[in-house]
Design an enzyme around this catalytic site. Structure first.
Site, mmCIF file in Angstrom:
data_model
loop_
_atom_site.group_PDB
_atom_site.id
_atom_site.type_symbol
_atom_site.label_atom_id
_atom_site.label_comp_id
_atom_site.label_asym_id
_atom_site.label_seq_id
_atom_site.Cartn_x
_atom_site.Cartn_y
_atom_site.Cartn_z
ATOM 1 N N HIS A 97 0.772 -1.052 -0.206
ATOM 2 C CA HIS A 97 0.108 0.191 0.293
ATOM 3 C C HIS A 97 1.149 1.513 -0.131
ATOM 4 C CE1 HIS A 97 -2.746 3.010 1.958
ATOM 5 N NE2 HIS A 97 -3.731 2.418 1.401
ATOM 6 N N LYS B 244 -10.542 -0.022 10.495
ATOM 7 C CA LYS B 244 -11.296 -1.884 9.145
ATOM 8 C C LYS B 244 -11.116 -3.067 10.303
ATOM 9 C CE LYS B 244 -7.215 -0.271 6.126
ATOM 10 N NZ LYS B 244 -7.914 0.181 5.366
ATOM 11 N N ASP C 18 3.756 -4.038 8.220
ATOM 12 C CA ASP C 18 1.598 -3.516 7.623
ATOM 13 C C ASP C 18 1.151 -3.810 8.167
ATOM 14 O OD1 ASP C 18 -0.864 -2.244 6.493
ATOM 15 O OD2 ASP C 18 0.389 -1.954 4.615
ATOM 16 N N GLN D 186 -5.150 -4.961 7.412
ATOM 17 C CA GLN D 186 -5.838 -5.882 6.421
ATOM 18 C C GLN D 186 -5.600 -7.534 7.278
ATOM 19 O OE1 GLN D 186 -7.782 -5.421 4.751
ATOM 20 N NE2 GLN D 186 -7.031 -3.256 3.386
ATOM 21 N N CYS E 108 -5.116 1.639 -4.098
ATOM 22 C CA CYS E 108 -3.855 2.299 -3.474
ATOM 23 C C CYS E 108 -2.055 2.257 -3.867
ATOM 24 C CB CYS E 108 -4.027 2.861 -2.015
ATOM 25 S SG CYS E 108 -4.193 4.781 -1.851
#
Lengths: 138, 398
Positions: free
Chosen positions: B112, B215, B189, B192, B353
């Site tokens: 991302h 999220k 990261d 997700q 993105c």
């Protein structure tokens, strides 16, 4: 033809969809803030007249068809006439009073742009051309 | 499952854009309204009951987060505005002072923007090298490819735990083991990943982990920066101000507070953090393993129904998360999203993105369905019915 058919016709068979590496053409990139539509316009000026416009790129049906209709309507016009067309188009997409006679078949976006996110798609090529014209006039 | 907890799901809407943000259950919304209504004081600021309650509620969430990701200490949990800010703090506050010209950071093309741009800027600023670990034919990151790419200059591997377009789960534990044997830091990261599966930072042995509340049923504007304590101690605050300093008299005499407070300058998003705590309690009640399993079963159901549709190109048939990315042949992704929107189905169109991924996949723009535990098989049936009819898509896409 109804608006939808005109849009689809220009989307499926757009006018002048070709990249122009010819030096006589200035290139103007125009892209959508939502990071999808991305169109390169190639504009050939002859003094204050727009002699030719072509385009290349990836975009949605609304952006592509709007580019095609704009090209068809503005080839041969003076920069001043083109700017007038562009401003009338913006008025239409802002749902303000506008002069329909200036826009020709570009009126087809009148209803579609009431769906907020489609407005930027319809305006996209006009923003690019406006920038190219203003830079040329400078 | 648990659909009754989400006010929006009482409406005729099918929400398939969970990779962008999740819906919020009523308990999270209520918790924030309760803060604003009944004890809207600042944290760490007042010697009165209301403020004391704010402190307690705020710090309790740190405890919840620590337990949720199995961190060792409360000092390892820093509240930020989201994954993006966390990653920027890691790059600018920790790595910028220690990396030197020629040092290498490895990422992949499916990262991302928030795990690419801070590194790019550092490359421009300090002359570090940002290179890519090649993806395999499924766009997966394999440990073999990683081993082949690492050089003696590699100092950092910075990757998503689960990618936001392909949805593959990276072998983080193996990557950390290999990296640490070679004195390489690992930044994950987790935007997700953390919302969708059980994550144990100690077991994975990650050095830094970033993720967002919004999220995972929490509010927007809140995120977490996890770092091993001994590393966080060296993370230079990138924002200075109230709350994070102990004393200051002159430029030569500035004293910061201890971790984690020194990395939380200014008034924090108190309502957001408190709401986030409620979201974690909520997810714990359902169970992260349960959520993950259900999402995989939903995904398989969707894939099985998409495969026979001839005009659909699926980008990631294989994937271990609730992310399915595809295109309708000869229809621009945004037009597909627009068509589905007419039927109150929310999907994402675009490059999500991950702008450098196109160099690997060869496709710029896609439609993404990203599932969460409140999605259902019936919703997928509705989607499939609309996607099956090519003529209808073309007719109704404008």
């Amino acid at each position: 033809m109804e608006a939808r058919e005109i849009i689809m016709e220009h989307y499926m068979h757009p006018v002048n969809r070709k990249r122009m590496d010819n030096e006589e053409y200035v290139q103007a990139n125009t892209r959508n803030e939502s990071c999808i539509d991305n169109i390169d316009l190639y504009v050939k000026f002859n003094n204050n007249v727009i002699e030719d416009i072509t385009f290349d790129g990836e975009a949605c049906a609304i952006s592509i068809s709007s580019t095609s209709i704009m090209i068809k309507n503005l080839i041969g016009k003076t920069c001043r006439e083109a700017l007038h067309y562009i401003h009338e188009f913006y008025k239409m997409t802002n749902e303000e009073e506008y002069d329909k006679s200036v826009l020709g078949d570009a009126y087809v976006y009148e209803d579609i742009v009431k769906n907020g996110h489609r407005k930027t798609c319809a305006n996209l090529p006009l923003k690019g051309l406006e920038k190219a014209i203003l830079e040329h006039l400078e | 499952m648990n659909r009754e907890d989400f006010p929006l799901l009482k409406e005729e809407i099918i929400y398939f854009d969970n990779g962008a943000t999740s819906l919020k259950p009523k308990c999270v919304i209520d918790k924030m309204v309760d803060y604003y209504t009944n004890y809207p004081a600042n944290a760490h600021r007042g010697d009165y009951d209301l403020s004391y309650k704010v402190d307690q509620e705020y710090e309790e969430v740190r405890e919840l987060v620590k337990d949720f990701i199995h961190a060792d200490a409360l000092e390892e949990i820093v509240f930020t505005s989201g994954t993006t800010e966390s990653l920027n703090m890691i790059v600018n506050g920790f790595f910028e002072p220690i990396l030197e010209e020629g040092d290498e950071v490895l990422i992949t093309t499916s990262e991302h923007a928030s795990n690419v741009l801070p590194w790019f800027r550092l490359a421009n600023k300090k002359g570090i090298q940002v290179n890519y670990i090649p993806l395999d034919s499924n766009y997966y990151l394999t440990i073999d490819n990683l081993k082949k790419t690492v050089t003696k200059n590699t100092k950092v591997i910075s990757i998503a735990g689960v990618t936001n377009v392909i949805g593959d789960i990276r072998p983080i534990k193996d990557i950390c083991k290999f990296a640490h044997e070679n004195n390489i830091f690992v930044v994950v990261d987790g935007a997700q990943m953390v919302p969708h599966m059980h994550v144990d930072v100690k077991d994975l042995d990650v050095d830094f982990l970033a993720f967002s509340a919004h999220k995972m049923c929490g509010p927007t504007g809140v995120g977490v920066l996890y770092g091993k304590k001994e590393l966080l101690e060296h993370l230079e605050p990138t924002v200075l101000g109230g709350g994070m300093n102990e004393a200051f008299d002159s430029p030569q005499e500035i004293y910061y507070k201890e971790l984690p407070t020194r990395l939380e300058a200014g008034t924090r998003n108190i309502a957001g953090v408190i709401g986030f705590g409620e979201a974690i309690k909520y997810l714990n009640k359902i169970g992260m393993d349960h959520i993950h399993k259900y999402e995989l079963s939903l995904r398989q159901y969707l894939i099985d129904k998409l495969i026979p549709i001839k005009h659909i190109d699926i980008i990631n048939i294989e994937s271990d998360s609730g992310i399915v990315t595809f295109n309708v042949v000869n229809v621009f992704s945004q037009d597909v999203a627009y068509y589905l929107n007419k039927y109150n189905i929310c999907v994402r169109a675009g490059n999500h993105c991950a702008k450098i991924l196109k160099s690997s996949v060869g496709v710029n723009n896609t439609v993404r369905v990203s599932l969460y535990f409140y999605n259902t098989y019936e919703e997928i049936d509705n989607l499939i019915e609309l996607l099956s009819d090519y003529g209808k898509i073309v007719k109704e896409m404008i």
